[in-house]
Design an enzyme around this catalytic site. Sequence first.
Site, mmCIF file in Angstrom:
data_model
loop_
_atom_site.group_PDB
_atom_site.id
_atom_site.type_symbol
_atom_site.label_atom_id
_atom_site.label_comp_id
_atom_site.label_asym_id
_atom_site.label_seq_id
_atom_site.Cartn_x
_atom_site.Cartn_y
_atom_site.Cartn_z
ATOM 1 N N GLU A 27 0.775 -1.131 -0.136
ATOM 2 C CA GLU A 27 0.054 0.110 -0.091
ATOM 3 C C GLU A 27 0.862 1.261 -0.222
ATOM 4 O OE1 GLU A 27 -1.489 1.815 3.477
ATOM 5 O OE2 GLU A 27 -1.398 -0.088 4.740
ATOM 6 N N LYS A 89 -5.483 10.712 0.917
ATOM 7 C CA LYS A 89 -5.489 9.208 1.332
ATOM 8 C C LYS A 89 -6.874 8.815 0.602
ATOM 9 C CE LYS A 89 -7.166 7.259 5.577
ATOM 10 N NZ LYS A 89 -7.617 7.579 7.124
ATOM 11 N N VAL A 109 -5.421 0.346 2.877
ATOM 12 C CA VAL A 109 -5.696 -1.487 2.661
ATOM 13 C C VAL A 109 -6.797 -1.453 2.065
ATOM 14 C CG1 VAL A 109 -6.496 -3.265 4.173
ATOM 15 C CG2 VAL A 109 -4.300 -1.939 5.010
ATOM 16 N N ASP A 141 -17.772 5.144 13.668
ATOM 17 C CA ASP A 141 -16.549 5.046 12.987
ATOM 18 C C ASP A 141 -15.744 3.689 12.719
ATOM 19 O OD1 ASP A 141 -13.865 5.379 11.780
ATOM 20 O OD2 ASP A 141 -13.248 7.164 13.016
ATOM 21 N N SER A 143 -13.703 1.413 10.091
ATOM 22 C CA SER A 143 -12.811 1.592 8.847
ATOM 23 C C SER A 143 -13.256 0.810 7.406
ATOM 24 C CB SER A 143 -11.301 0.976 8.870
ATOM 25 O OG SER A 143 -10.759 1.012 7.907
ATOM 26 N N ALA A 144 -13.356 1.189 6.280
ATOM 27 C CA ALA A 144 -13.847 0.596 5.294
ATOM 28 C C ALA A 144 -12.994 -0.679 4.947
ATOM 29 C CB ALA A 144 -13.877 1.538 3.984
ATOM 30 N N ASP A 145 -11.993 -0.788 5.542
ATOM 31 C CA ASP A 145 -10.941 -1.748 5.254
ATOM 32 C C ASP A 145 -11.797 -3.270 5.801
ATOM 33 O OD1 ASP A 145 -8.749 -0.006 4.895
ATOM 34 O OD2 ASP A 145 -7.691 -0.508 6.685
ATOM 35 N N LYS A 162 -3.436 -1.663 15.790
ATOM 36 C CA LYS A 162 -3.162 -0.860 16.865
ATOM 37 C C LYS A 162 -4.471 -0.730 17.908
ATOM 38 C CE LYS A 162 0.364 2.105 14.916
ATOM 39 N NZ LYS A 162 0.210 1.988 13.393
HETATM 40 N N1 PSU Z 1 -3.196 1.776 10.730
HETATM 41 C C1 PSU Z 1 -1.861 1.722 10.971
HETATM 42 N N2 PSU Z 1 -1.164 2.123 10.081
HETATM 43 C C2 PSU Z 1 -1.503 2.772 8.678
HETATM 44 C C3 PSU Z 1 -2.952 2.706 8.653
HETATM 45 C C4 PSU Z 1 -3.741 1.956 9.715
HETATM 46 O O1 PSU Z 1 -1.608 1.106 12.056
HETATM 47 O O2 PSU Z 1 -0.877 3.178 8.101
HETATM 48 C C5 PSU Z 1 -3.508 3.138 7.442
HETATM 49 C C6 PSU Z 1 -4.199 2.000 6.359
HETATM 50 O O3 PSU Z 1 -3.533 2.579 5.135
HETATM 51 C C7 PSU Z 1 -5.164 1.735 6.483
HETATM 52 C C8 PSU Z 1 -5.957 3.075 6.870
HETATM 53 O O4 PSU Z 1 -6.012 1.089 5.553
HETATM 54 O O5 PSU Z 1 -4.824 3.659 7.676
HETATM 55 C C9 PSU Z 1 -7.029 3.088 7.637
HETATM 56 O O6 PSU Z 1 -7.698 4.210 7.637
HETATM 57 P P1 PSU Z 1 -9.290 4.439 8.148
HETATM 58 O O7 PSU Z 1 -9.105 4.198 9.711
HETATM 59 O O8 PSU Z 1 -9.392 5.885 8.008
HETATM 60 O O9 PSU Z 1 -10.082 3.424 7.270
HETATM 61 MN MN MN Z 2 -12.843 6.011 9.894
#
Ligand code: PSU
Ligand code: MN
Length: 309
Positions: A27, A89, A109, A141, A143-145, A162
Amino acid sequence: MNMSKYLDIAPEVREALDAGKPVVALESTIISHGMPYPQNVETALKVESIIRENGAVPATIAVLGGRLKAGLSPEEIDYLGKTGTGIAKASRRDLPVLVAQGRDGATTVTTTMIIAHMAGISVFATGGIGGVHRGAETTMDISADLEELAHTPVMVVCAGAKSILDLGLTLEYLETHGVPVIGYGTEELPAFYTRKSGFRVDYRVDSPEELAKIFYVKQDCGLGGGMLVTNPIPEEYSMDANVIGKAIDEAVAEAKAKGIHGKETTPFLLAKIKDLTGGDSLDSNIQLVFNNARLAARTAAELSKLARD
Ligand code: PSU
Ligand code: MN
């Protein structure tokens, strides 16, 4: 999905895919938003060489000038690292806008999985995934992941998540959506900087062959969707759980006090933790990505054997 008119596959990646050789996706949010320059670029280039040393071809993924890219040049990686947070992003909802407007995007991701799948890449190595945030029962909240892992057939090799996230709720979400969560050599979900989190994973697997077989069977029998491999940080680079726990609690409290929300939340927390723990957390972060790259390359090699047989 036919988005190939929007997709550029680097020649080396295209050749490897055509020949059925192993390829590992990487990524770019981790480059532009996850680490400072120049360590971000050094790390990204080193990760690529680790993947080669372990028998696979690396394909770092990004959006550049509105083109979906699978495989970047060292110059393109340097550009993403140098520009840093000046690069958008890019999550799933951002892709059509960036492509339509010919813009750049650092893939999370989610979007790395999307583009890897379009290119025909099945294995992806990263640091940590997004998940269900602490307090999500009111903020929503998530994540879309996680949604991408539910639907897109790519194996994601990470070091867990984390504890800026609610790890228990993250596991519940993945269970609901049918995503196997595998501990590599462990029964416990690793928490990125530390090898343990207090939460159990669904399965422990001890070899790249077994990982490849599970993913292969998942696709072969038509289940589709992704799979999450959680690979604990090597002992010698893991951090003190109290030190990192305190930094995370402080970062989460500050984000709440400042009203940080939406796509800013994760980058804000990551940057804050880095400030609070100094160089230590960056060092650990880099090492766990290397460790994941090795495992992903070996697993991709096993998967390409299965696909050939
Ligand atoms: N968590 C980490 N390091 C990262 C990310 C998440 O420990 O770099 C990054 C990754 O690219 C992940 C994104 O897909 O943040 C998730 O963001 P969000 O929570 O906004 O979906
Ligand atoms: Mn989010």
